[in-house]
Scaffold this motif. Structure first.
Motif, PDB file in Angstrom:
ATOM      1  N   GLN A  83       0.826  -1.218   0.000  1.00  0.00           N
ATOM      2  CA  GLN A  83       0.000   0.000   0.000  1.00  0.00           C
ATOM      3  C   GLN A  83       0.853   1.258   0.000  1.00  0.00           C
ATOM      4  O   GLN A  83       0.503   2.246  -0.618  1.00  0.00           O
ATOM      5  CB  GLN A  83      -0.941  -0.012   1.205  1.00  0.00           C
ATOM      6  CG  GLN A  83      -1.982  -1.123   1.083  1.00  0.00           C
ATOM      7  CD  GLN A  83      -2.885  -1.213   2.286  1.00  0.00           C
ATOM      8  OE1 GLN A  83      -2.455  -0.901   3.402  1.00  0.00           O
ATOM      9  NE2 GLN A  83      -4.102  -1.650   2.077  1.00  0.00           N
ATOM     10  N   SER A  84       1.984   1.203   0.714  1.00  0.00           N
ATOM     11  CA  SER A  84       2.879   2.364   0.703  1.00  0.00           C
ATOM     12  C   SER A  84       4.282   1.926   1.111  1.00  0.00           C
ATOM     13  O   SER A  84       4.457   0.853   1.695  1.00  0.00           O
ATOM     14  CB  SER A  84       2.380   3.459   1.656  1.00  0.00           C
ATOM     15  OG  SER A  84       2.409   2.977   2.985  1.00  0.00           O
ATOM     16  N   GLU A  86       8.204   3.554   2.643  1.00  0.00           N
ATOM     17  CA  GLU A  86       9.022   4.677   3.127  1.00  0.00           C
ATOM     18  C   GLU A  86      10.452   4.311   2.819  1.00  0.00           C
ATOM     19  O   GLU A  86      11.019   3.396   3.425  1.00  0.00           O
ATOM     20  CB  GLU A  86       8.852   4.845   4.639  1.00  0.00           C
ATOM     21  CG  GLU A  86       7.613   5.597   5.029  1.00  0.00           C
ATOM     22  CD  GLU A  86       7.453   5.662   6.545  1.00  0.00           C
ATOM     23  OE1 GLU A  86       8.461   5.906   7.264  1.00  0.00           O
ATOM     24  OE2 GLU A  86       6.329   5.424   7.003  1.00  0.00           O
ATOM     25  N   CYS A  96       1.862  -3.196   3.858  1.00  0.00           N
ATOM     26  CA  CYS A  96       1.008  -4.036   3.005  1.00  0.00           C
ATOM     27  C   CYS A  96      -0.384  -4.110   3.620  1.00  0.00           C
ATOM     28  O   CYS A  96      -0.592  -3.741   4.779  1.00  0.00           O
ATOM     29  CB  CYS A  96       1.573  -5.449   2.907  1.00  0.00           C
ATOM     30  SG  CYS A  96       3.119  -5.542   2.021  1.00  0.00           S
ATOM     31  N   GLU A 100       3.135  -4.886   8.225  1.00  0.00           N
ATOM     32  CA  GLU A 100       4.218  -3.956   7.900  1.00  0.00           C
ATOM     33  C   GLU A 100       5.553  -4.673   8.009  1.00  0.00           C
ATOM     34  O   GLU A 100       5.730  -5.518   8.886  1.00  0.00           O
ATOM     35  CB  GLU A 100       4.213  -2.779   8.883  1.00  0.00           C
ATOM     36  CG  GLU A 100       3.073  -1.824   8.636  1.00  0.00           C
ATOM     37  CD  GLU A 100       3.168  -0.576   9.534  1.00  0.00           C
ATOM     38  OE1 GLU A 100       2.103  -0.026   9.830  1.00  0.00           O
ATOM     39  OE2 GLU A 100       4.296  -0.196   9.930  1.00  0.00           O
ATOM     40  N   GLU A 249       3.882   4.092  -9.362  1.00  0.00           N
ATOM     41  CA  GLU A 249       3.078   5.108  -8.649  1.00  0.00           C
ATOM     42  C   GLU A 249       3.422   5.143  -7.154  1.00  0.00           C
ATOM     43  O   GLU A 249       3.463   6.201  -6.538  1.00  0.00           O
ATOM     44  CB  GLU A 249       1.570   4.813  -8.771  1.00  0.00           C
ATOM     45  CG  GLU A 249       1.014   4.850 -10.175  1.00  0.00           C
ATOM     46  CD  GLU A 249       1.077   3.497 -10.852  1.00  0.00           C
ATOM     47  OE1 GLU A 249       1.855   2.638 -10.384  1.00  0.00           O
ATOM     48  OE2 GLU A 249       0.380   3.299 -11.853  1.00  0.00           O
ATOM     49  N   LEU A 250       3.678   3.951  -6.594  1.00  0.00           N
ATOM     50  CA  LEU A 250       3.956   3.850  -5.154  1.00  0.00           C
ATOM     51  C   LEU A 250       5.227   4.589  -4.744  1.00  0.00           C
ATOM     52  O   LEU A 250       5.398   4.927  -3.576  1.00  0.00           O
ATOM     53  CB  LEU A 250       4.145   2.380  -4.764  1.00  0.00           C
ATOM     54  CG  LEU A 250       2.918   1.510  -4.555  1.00  0.00           C
ATOM     55  CD1 LEU A 250       3.350   0.058  -4.409  1.00  0.00           C
ATOM     56  CD2 LEU A 250       2.157   1.958  -3.317  1.00  0.00           C
ATOM     57  N   GLN A 254       9.523   9.931  -4.119  1.00  0.00           N
ATOM     58  CA  GLN A 254      10.625   9.403  -3.298  1.00  0.00           C
ATOM     59  C   GLN A 254      11.846   9.129  -4.189  1.00  0.00           C
ATOM     60  O   GLN A 254      12.804   9.880  -4.146  1.00  0.00           O
ATOM     61  CB  GLN A 254      10.176   8.152  -2.549  1.00  0.00           C
ATOM     62  CG  GLN A 254       9.000   8.438  -1.606  1.00  0.00           C
ATOM     63  CD  GLN A 254       8.726   7.295  -0.653  1.00  0.00           C
ATOM     64  OE1 GLN A 254       9.580   6.930   0.130  1.00  0.00           O
ATOM     65  NE2 GLN A 254       7.527   6.734  -0.731  1.00  0.00           N
TER      66      GLN A 254
END
Ligand code: NAP
Length: 311
Positions: A83-84, A86, A96, A100, A249-250, A254
């Motif tokens: 989902q994202s 860092e 997810c 995580e 896209e994710l 960054q």
């Protein structure tokens, strides 16, 4: 804390998993769907070294062996949707749907997909007449009629390649002039097997099981032309070359991107320390299984070096 998290189990991610496992890194491979990425839906792979195409060999069988090899060398695997992420900092975090995860390094290998043609019923006929890879599928259309959507370098070059197989190749382009380089255009216009449908877009496709017809709309007159497969053939080919869309896209905002593709150096390193990228989502000159696998191997090897250097 993993040594490395690999996102995506296409050829790049699987090769990274293999190399990470073999070098005894504590590795986690995350894939949301089936292994193989674009290869999972490609039947014949005859340009991967060592892969001889026969009844038993296919894209899926090649991937199945790669997956087995990854498991054999101890790379941990989960099936989940990322989902994202860092990416900055010493600890890379992956969130997810199901949990995580954290690692010292990360390898981004989420691949790319061809931009769809955008016509009605398209999804039903991919692999049954519709293709996005001439190198992969041209053989299937030996002596058949083939249509190519697009007007850029890729469309025109791939259409020319297809003339080596098909008896007739027609480019369907939405404008009345090609975007492709003039030198490429000249060769195409001089090729007697090449035909052109200008100002045209594919609206809808159909057929019983296989691609049997399509409706093409003239964007200037709105006139619809129905194209049907020759009765003896029962099918025609429809290839889309209207660009690729990297699955990045994710990572936007960054890692450094160019037109959506991740920029790396020769070691697959991105602009962020400890973040590597491998495969089709990278800016590169040749996107094939062999180059994706090579990227994955390099990325995993460099991830290990990064960890050793940091310790
Ligand atoms: P591209 O140059 O972006 O061309 C895409 C083509 O698809 C354009 O003709 C565009 O039409 C058409 N198109 C886009 N969206 C569409 C849609 N929704 N419906 C119908 N048609 C659509 O892409 P590419 O050909 O894949 O090339 C990508 C890059 O690689 C380019 O920089 C190209 O020069 C390079 N390349 C170079 C070579 C070479 O030098 N030998 C070979 C392959 C690729 P419009 O023209 O109307 O916009």
């Amino acid at each position: 804390m993993y040594d490395v998290i690999i996102l995506g189990a296409g050829p790049a991610g699987l090769a990274a998993g293999l190399y990470a496992g073999r070098s005894r890194m504590n590795a986690l491979l995350i894939e949301k769907g089936q292994d193989g990425g674009q290869i999972a839906t490609t039947n014949e792979i005859e340009n991967y070294p060592g892969q001889i195409v026969d009844e038993e060999e296919s894209g899926p069988s090649l991937i199945a062996r790669m997956s087995k090899q990854v498991e054999k060398f101890g790379c941990e695997r989960i099936s989940d949707v990322v989902q994202s992420v860092e990416l900055a900092g010493d600890v890379k975090k992956v969130v997810c749907a199901g949990g995580e995860y954290e690692a010292k390094t990360i390898i981004l290998a989420t691949g790319a997909h061809s931009r769809p043609i955008g016509c009605k019923n398209e999804g039903q006929y991919v692999g049954k007449g519709i293709s996005f890879c001439a190198t992969c599928d041209a053989n299937f259309f030996e002596d058949f009629e083939v249509y190519v959507v697009g007007g850029g370098d890729s469309a025109v070059e791939e259409a020319m390649y297809l003339t080596n197989f098909a008896r007739k190749v027609t480019i369907i382009h939405r404008r009345d002039e090609l975007r492709a380089a003039k030198s490429i255009q000249e060769k195409a216009f001089a090729n007697p097997k090449m035909n052109f449908m200008w100002d045209s877009v594919v609206e809808e496709v159909g057929g019983e099981g296989m691609l049997g017809w399509m409706d093409v709309r003239n964007v200037k007159t709105d006139e619809i032309t129905r194209i049907e497969a020759d009765e003896d053939d029962g099918i025609f080919g429809l290839f889309g070359f209207i660009g690729f869309l990297p699955n990045t896209e994710l990572f936007e905002g960054q890692v450094e991107l160019e037109n959506g593709y991740i920029l790396t150096d020769d070691n697959m390193a991105t602009n962020i320390p400890g973040v590597f990228a491998a495969g089709d989502l990278r800016k590169k000159s040749l996107r094939q299984v062999v180059t994706a696998a090579a990227d994955g191997a390099i990325a995993a090897t460099q991830a290990l070096k990064y960890i050793e250097h940091a310790e």
